[in-house]
Design a protein around this motif. Sequence first.
Motif, PDB file in Angstrom:
ATOM      1  N   ILE A 125       0.852  -1.191   0.000  1.00 23.04           N
ATOM      2  CA  ILE A 125       0.000   0.000   0.000  1.00 23.04           C
ATOM      3  C   ILE A 125       0.881   1.232   0.000  1.00 23.04           C
ATOM      4  O   ILE A 125       1.748   1.387   0.870  1.00 23.04           O
ATOM      5  CB  ILE A 125      -0.910   0.025   1.244  1.00 23.04           C
ATOM      6  CG1 ILE A 125      -1.746  -1.259   1.294  1.00 23.04           C
ATOM      7  CG2 ILE A 125      -1.832   1.245   1.219  1.00 23.04           C
ATOM      8  CD1 ILE A 125      -2.622  -1.362   2.517  1.00 23.04           C
ATOM      9  N   ILE A 126       0.697   2.102  -0.987  1.00 27.25           N
ATOM     10  CA  ILE A 126       1.483   3.324  -1.003  1.00 27.25           C
ATOM     11  C   ILE A 126       0.554   4.519  -0.764  1.00 27.25           C
ATOM     12  O   ILE A 126      -0.632   4.456  -1.036  1.00 27.25           O
ATOM     13  CB  ILE A 126       2.337   3.458  -2.276  1.00 27.25           C
ATOM     14  CG1 ILE A 126       1.516   3.768  -3.492  1.00 27.25           C
ATOM     15  CG2 ILE A 126       3.154   2.215  -2.513  1.00 27.25           C
ATOM     16  CD1 ILE A 126       2.375   3.901  -4.745  1.00 27.25           C
ATOM     17  N   HIS A 127       1.099   5.550  -0.194  1.00 23.92           N
ATOM     18  CA  HIS A 127       0.280   6.685   0.250  1.00 23.92           C
ATOM     19  C   HIS A 127       1.132   7.944   0.253  1.00 23.92           C
ATOM     20  O   HIS A 127       2.280   7.938  -0.208  1.00 23.92           O
ATOM     21  CB  HIS A 127      -0.295   6.389   1.637  1.00 23.92           C
ATOM     22  CG  HIS A 127       0.720   5.856   2.614  1.00 23.92           C
ATOM     23  ND1 HIS A 127       1.658   6.674   3.201  1.00 23.92           N
ATOM     24  CD2 HIS A 127       0.969   4.601   3.060  1.00 23.92           C
ATOM     25  CE1 HIS A 127       2.423   5.937   3.994  1.00 23.92           C
ATOM     26  NE2 HIS A 127       2.031   4.678   3.912  1.00 23.92           N
TER      27      HIS A 127
ATOM     28  N   ARG B 162       2.871   9.446   2.306  1.00 23.99           N
ATOM     29  CA  ARG B 162       4.171   9.428   2.998  1.00 23.99           C
ATOM     30  C   ARG B 162       5.179   8.502   2.331  1.00 23.99           C
ATOM     31  O   ARG B 162       6.286   8.333   2.822  1.00 23.99           O
ATOM     32  CB  ARG B 162       3.993   8.984   4.454  1.00 23.99           C
ATOM     33  CG  ARG B 162       3.002   9.798   5.243  1.00 23.99           C
ATOM     34  CD  ARG B 162       3.500  11.210   5.423  1.00 23.99           C
ATOM     35  NE  ARG B 162       2.549  11.999   6.194  1.00 23.99           N
ATOM     36  CZ  ARG B 162       2.729  13.285   6.478  1.00 23.99           C
ATOM     37  NH1 ARG B 162       3.798  13.931   6.031  1.00 23.99           N
ATOM     38  NH2 ARG B 162       1.840  13.941   7.173  1.00 23.99           N
ATOM     39  N   THR B 163       4.766   7.836   1.270  1.00 24.59           N
ATOM     40  CA  THR B 163       5.655   6.876   0.610  1.00 24.59           C
ATOM     41  C   THR B 163       6.737   7.594  -0.186  1.00 24.59           C
ATOM     42  O   THR B 163       6.444   8.528  -0.938  1.00 24.59           O
ATOM     43  CB  THR B 163       4.837   5.970  -0.334  1.00 24.59           C
ATOM     44  OG1 THR B 163       3.889   5.245   0.434  1.00 24.59           O
ATOM     45  CG2 THR B 163       5.725   5.010  -1.092  1.00 24.59           C
ATOM     46  N   LYS B 164       7.972   7.143   0.020  1.00 25.15           N
ATOM     47  CA  LYS B 164       9.068   7.674  -0.787  1.00 25.15           C
ATOM     48  C   LYS B 164       9.163   6.834  -2.069  1.00 25.15           C
ATOM     49  O   LYS B 164       9.016   5.625  -2.023  1.00 25.15           O
ATOM     50  CB  LYS B 164      10.373   7.598  -0.001  1.00 25.15           C
ATOM     51  CG  LYS B 164      10.393   8.561   1.185  1.00 25.15           C
ATOM     52  CD  LYS B 164      11.556   8.278   2.117  1.00 25.15           C
ATOM     53  CE  LYS B 164      11.411   9.133   3.381  1.00 25.15           C
ATOM     54  NZ  LYS B 164      12.204   8.613   4.514  1.00 25.15           N
TER      55      LYS B 164
END
Lengths: 308, 308
Positions: A225-227, A229-231
């Motif tokens: 799951i990416i969001h 805050r994901t780098k």
Amino acid sequence: MIGAILFRHCVGQLRLRSTASARGCSISIRCSSSPSSATSIDGKAVAKTIRDEITVDVSRMKESIGVVPGLAVILVGDRKDSATYVRNKKKACDSVGIKSLEVRLAEDCSEEQVLKSISCFNDDPSIHGILVQLPLPSHMDEQNILNAVSIEKDVDGFHPLNIGRLAMRGREPLFVPCTPKGCIELLHRYNVEIKGKRAVVIGRSNIVGMPAALLLQREDATVSIIHSRTKNPEEITREADIIIAAVGQPNMDPNAPRGYRLVGDVCYEEACQIASAITPVPGGVGPMTIAMLLSNTLISAKRIHNFE
Amino acid sequence: MIGAILFRHCVGQLRLRSTASARGCSISIRCSSSPSSATSIDGKAVAKTIRDEITVDVSRMKESIGVVPGLAVILVGDRKDSATYVRNKKKACDSVGIKSLEVRLAEDCSEEQVLKSISCFNDDPSIHGILVQLPLPSHMDEQNILNAVSIEKDVDGFHPLNIGRLAMRGREPLFVPCTPKGCIELLHRYNVEIKGKRAVVIGRSNIVGMPAALLLQREDATVSIIHSRTKNPEEITREADIIIAAVGQPNMDPNAPRGYRLVGDVCYEEACQIASAITPVPGGVGPMTIAMLLSNTLISAKRIHNFE
């Protein structure tokens, strides 16, 4: 709820939008063959097939036991997009023979008034599904209101007990939230294998992203799951076989007839060039979301009346 | 529940074990500096610090309002490992001043007898936490039994309503499952930043893997869950900053004094060479799990008696 599905060759090249709302949903799927022009995934046509199946079941139920599934929709305030969603839901109910009731409350009504409406519908045996159109006005406690919906009539599947059961192995939710359920149903109807595939869900909203991730995991995908805050989100999506993007927002457009336009999560033209298949917006996950709402209402009526 | 934490340079080189039980848990963290010998993460020492903090709070509560937190443990059958876990939990309660009660039921007792014990403890105001030691004998319905524990006393955090709240943004669970809570607490106490980091959880059990993933996500990590159906798990773990492995099993060893040995999820010697920090097993997450059980029992007593 808007949405799009695209089966992709290389979504790593797609721009990831940085908005983090739950108002949109798209799916991409990597194809191992060489890139060609994208096949359009027809969410609208699949939704129609599903509505036809529901129509048959609704009429069978009425004939057998004299019960008509009933959906109650509570709309608070004057948001144009919400009014459109509610109107579309009512039309869809009509088209399959599900009875629909609508309660409209003023933007400045009290939380107690909303709770009272919910309580009436909880007790009403002719109602099998209750839907509170989100978002609610900011002076209301959304959590409090959604918790008031009887778990047996929570056709949106937003009750934490439903989400908990969705997350747990060996448990079954009473209802699965409509947009992610629609995404998975599209994958099934297009015979896309999910088991063992790497899936990336963009966005972690309670309504789309998070339940989509839980559903994909239940089908044995390896889920990331990416969001916001994901780098390096592109790095992660590049490796995915299936992408569900749930971060789009309807574009507010004062020049459009209704004051807004529905747009997808990814740039459609851009996606067409690299995906092996794609759903347009509108016509993608959106119609599926409504079809799944009808499906959940039918499931609820069948369960309550012990009809198979 | 066993466990280990290791802060790693390159866990990609670690063998991933293919067992898929929830009996073990380890954490690895990538360090950006060049490899050197692993620092031992002392879960035992951190757990002791936490127990000391709990002791102070328990005695303050007793002096202020005359309430002693109480934990009830229900053990069914004769599994040696379960008996050891229960004995350790009882000892830990004694050491911090929490009252503990144990009910032992025969392997062949009925599900009703277990439900009756739970019901008694649900109604007992001197009990603030109820724990059913898993696994239960195969003739019992685990789901049915766990659902019977009052949500207010579910110190294991296994109730689907707790899991649902854990999964949802803007919601708070009443209790967080002990092993994953212990993992995150260790990361906090060792000042490991979680936000924006790529985290991989190996295993998707209801007890460890799944809630660990939800917790990491709540702290803004980008989480991937890998499991028995994942293709090329090494490829995914190679990119992770933090790894929580929850797939270990206690090694059954007929030559050991108790008939079994506790072992970690990853080969300790192997991990030492590539990780920047590591917790040994025993002495890693295991002691933290018990400390978190005490913490949850204290939280419950405080909440029930409105004591801060």
